[in-house]
Design an enzyme around this catalytic site. Sequence first.
Site, mmCIF file in Angstrom:
data_model
loop_
_atom_site.group_PDB
_atom_site.id
_atom_site.type_symbol
_atom_site.label_atom_id
_atom_site.label_comp_id
_atom_site.label_asym_id
_atom_site.label_seq_id
_atom_site.Cartn_x
_atom_site.Cartn_y
_atom_site.Cartn_z
ATOM 1 N N TYR A 89 17.176 -37.445 -30.466
ATOM 2 C CA TYR A 89 17.653 -37.707 -29.106
ATOM 3 C C TYR A 89 18.659 -36.694 -28.588
ATOM 4 O O TYR A 89 19.100 -36.790 -27.452
ATOM 5 C CB TYR A 89 18.261 -39.116 -29.035
ATOM 6 N N HIS A 107 11.492 -40.526 -21.000
ATOM 7 C CA HIS A 107 11.857 -40.631 -22.412
ATOM 8 C C HIS A 107 12.522 -39.326 -22.820
ATOM 9 O O HIS A 107 12.075 -38.247 -22.435
ATOM 10 C CB HIS A 107 10.627 -40.879 -23.290
#
Length: 151
Positions: free
Chosen positions: A22, A99
């Site tokens: 991430y 995302h």
Amino acid sequence: MTILVLNGPIINLLGSREPSVYGVESYQALCERVEQTAAALGIAAEIFQTNSEGGLIDRLHEAIGRYDAVVLNAGGYTHTSVALRDAISALPLPVVEVHLSNIYAREEFRHTSLTAPVCIGSIAGFGIDSYLLALQALKNHFTKSSKAVPV
């Protein structure tokens, strides 16, 4: 144009949760970059994060009449929540799914998005830039649309 940027579970832990997946930028950095990009595009953006499915659905319902569009990172609910899909489907607003990671390069269970088919588009794999690309895409959508919203 006013856009709701809606974040689901665990997005608040950006920078500390699996940085190899991430990234190392914090949730605060995400918020700042979204606000700066929105301002540069002439968009008002309100950012909200919740770890609960019901909180996402409630915020989507509250978006009607308040926002022109939604940028949504539903996190893990993307792959599991029929209720969230139904809430998006009921909206009279365009929703762009985002995302941070490329969900198609990850575990197989992440390859299916229940929400993408009821969104106008999906952007994945560009980290925080996924959000910035979504803002630009929505601005373009309204500029090209016959329902253009003044900026």
